[in-house]
Design a protein around this motif. Structure first.
Motif, mmCIF file in Angstrom:
data_model
loop_
_atom_site.group_PDB
_atom_site.id
_atom_site.type_symbol
_atom_site.label_atom_id
_atom_site.label_comp_id
_atom_site.label_asym_id
_atom_site.label_seq_id
_atom_site.Cartn_x
_atom_site.Cartn_y
_atom_site.Cartn_z
ATOM 1 N N ASN A 192 0.950 -1.364 -0.088
ATOM 2 C CA ASN A 192 0.450 -0.035 -0.148
ATOM 3 C C ASN A 192 1.012 0.767 0.323
ATOM 4 O O ASN A 192 1.737 2.009 1.074
ATOM 5 C CB ASN A 192 -0.509 -0.091 1.032
ATOM 6 N N CYS A 193 0.207 2.272 -1.170
ATOM 7 C CA CYS A 193 1.180 3.372 -0.675
ATOM 8 C C CYS A 193 0.500 4.521 -1.362
ATOM 9 O O CYS A 193 0.449 5.391 -2.129
ATOM 10 C CB CYS A 193 2.284 3.113 -1.898
ATOM 11 N N PRO A 194 -0.119 4.748 -0.114
ATOM 12 C CA PRO A 194 -1.496 5.844 -0.186
ATOM 13 C C PRO A 194 -0.822 7.232 -0.569
ATOM 14 O O PRO A 194 -1.797 8.459 -1.123
ATOM 15 C CB PRO A 194 -1.881 5.930 1.541
ATOM 16 N N SER A 195 0.630 8.111 -0.382
ATOM 17 C CA SER A 195 0.879 8.833 -0.419
ATOM 18 C C SER A 195 1.726 9.238 -1.740
ATOM 19 O O SER A 195 1.939 10.248 -2.643
ATOM 20 C CB SER A 195 1.388 8.967 0.734
ATOM 21 N N VAL A 196 1.763 8.119 -2.824
ATOM 22 C CA VAL A 196 2.888 7.822 -4.130
ATOM 23 C C VAL A 196 2.245 6.696 -5.161
ATOM 24 O O VAL A 196 1.196 5.905 -5.099
ATOM 25 C CB VAL A 196 4.268 7.285 -3.465
ATOM 26 N N PRO A 229 -3.415 3.159 -8.746
ATOM 27 C CA PRO A 229 -2.258 3.517 -8.243
ATOM 28 C C PRO A 229 -1.168 3.971 -6.629
ATOM 29 O O PRO A 229 -0.221 4.009 -6.820
ATOM 30 C CB PRO A 229 -2.677 4.610 -9.015
ATOM 31 N N TYR A 230 -2.755 3.139 -5.775
ATOM 32 C CA TYR A 230 -1.940 3.747 -4.810
ATOM 33 C C TYR A 230 -1.240 1.706 -4.124
ATOM 34 O O TYR A 230 -1.189 2.294 -2.844
ATOM 35 C CB TYR A 230 -2.676 3.977 -3.946
ATOM 36 N N THR A 231 -2.075 1.100 -4.563
ATOM 37 C CA THR A 231 -1.511 -0.381 -4.035
ATOM 38 C C THR A 231 -0.966 -1.390 -4.762
ATOM 39 O O THR A 231 -1.512 -0.787 -6.627
ATOM 40 C CB THR A 231 -3.184 -0.705 -3.684
ATOM 41 N N ASP A 232 -0.113 -1.958 -4.438
ATOM 42 C CA ASP A 232 0.467 -2.052 -5.758
ATOM 43 C C ASP A 232 1.072 -3.364 -5.379
ATOM 44 O O ASP A 232 0.661 -3.942 -4.621
ATOM 45 C CB ASP A 232 2.230 -1.208 -5.866
ATOM 46 N N TYR A 233 0.960 -4.494 -6.619
ATOM 47 C CA TYR A 233 1.208 -5.618 -6.494
ATOM 48 C C TYR A 233 2.420 -6.361 -7.152
ATOM 49 O O TYR A 233 2.721 -5.503 -8.625
ATOM 50 C CB TYR A 233 -0.188 -6.052 -6.887
ATOM 51 N N SER A 234 2.809 -7.485 -7.260
ATOM 52 C CA SER A 234 4.026 -8.398 -7.647
ATOM 53 C C SER A 234 3.677 -10.039 -8.088
ATOM 54 O O SER A 234 3.121 -10.486 -6.763
ATOM 55 C CB SER A 234 5.551 -8.279 -6.964
ATOM 56 N N SER A 235 3.769 -10.584 -8.583
ATOM 57 C CA SER A 235 3.623 -11.559 -8.780
ATOM 58 C C SER A 235 4.236 -11.757 -8.204
ATOM 59 O O SER A 235 5.487 -11.617 -7.461
ATOM 60 C CB SER A 235 4.648 -12.421 -10.193
#
Length: 251
Positions: A192-196, A229-235
């Motif tokens: 979670n990246c709420p500010s970027v 754009p504020y929650t990021d995921y990876s395999s």
């Protein structure tokens, strides 16, 4: 979707070709972000569409990104340039301009893509969304490298996510924590990246274990990096990641 849409060549999982050497200056200073750059179809970086990072390899020529960025790109027909330390909207000759000569995509990425169409209104989810470029020249000697860490058991792991939004000429990054997240039977990393805002163009950017040089993921996987754009995921890096990495290391 964190990829900028573009026209691609015919699909290939693995292909090699001789390409031009890079230009770079020796003795340049390095930071944690120096191995990170953009993928573009020109050596100026114009229209850069994904992010990527240099990873450690015996021949110093391997770059990690998301499979959905390059899965159907044939570098014998469509140039793929990796431009590290992209800054102020331009390539940095200090760290070189590096053309891909081989693209390695896990076969399971292609199998999954063919058998799991994206639901209406969503970007495609794929648990094997990672790929490697082999470039022409010693990119690692110029930029340094990250070290992929497989079999990550992430639980509130301090993580820095970094990538280049296609509307920005500079690196965006977020310091947060990564957690394992299960979706339809497969594990992903979630940050979670709420500010970027990490949006179009950041696909393939690394998830770095904070204050180390270890990369534990790349932007992609669930809905090609996430629907916001504020929650990021990876395999989840796994055996198929290890096999693809080994193939890249062999060159």
């Amino acid at each position: 979707m964190r990829t900028v849409l573009r026209v691609l060549a015919a699909a290939v999982a693995m292909v090699s070709v001789t390409a031009g050497a890079a230009s770079a200056t020796a003795g340049a200073a390095r930071t944690w972000s120096t191995p990170i750059g953009v993928l573009a179809s020109s050596n100026t970086g114009s229209g850069h569409y994904c992010s990527a990072s240099v990873v450690d390899s015996p021949h110093h020529d391997v770059v990690l990104t998301a499979a959905h960025c390059v899965w159907n790109t044939d570098p014998t027909k469509t140039a793929v340039w990796f431009l590290p330390n992209f800054h102020n909207g331009s390539a940095d000759d200090t760290y070189g301009r590096w053309r891909a000569v081989k693209i390695i995509v896990p076969p399971k990425y292609l199998q999954w893509r063919n058998s799991h169409p994206a639901p209406p209104g969503q970007d495609r989810t794929n648990p094997y969304d990672f790929a490697f470029l082999v470039v022409s020249g010693d990119v690692q000697g110029r930029t340094g490298a990250l070290t992929p860490l497989t079999q990550v058991d992430a639980h509130s792991t301090p993580t820095t996510v970094a990538g280049y939004n296609h509307t920005s000429g500079n690196l965006s990054h977020c310091a947060s924590t990564a957690d394992g997240w299960k979706y339809e039977g497969n594990w992903y990393l979630k940050v979670n990246c709420p500010s970027v805002s990490l949006s179009g163009g950041t696909s393939g950017g690394p998830f770095i274990e904070t204050n180390t040089n270890r990369v534990i993921g790349v932007m992609g996987g669930y809905q090609e990096g996430g629907p916001t754009p504020y929650t990021d995921y990876s395999s989840w890096f796994q055996g198929d990641f290890t096999a693809a990495y080994a193939a890249a290391e062999r060159g």
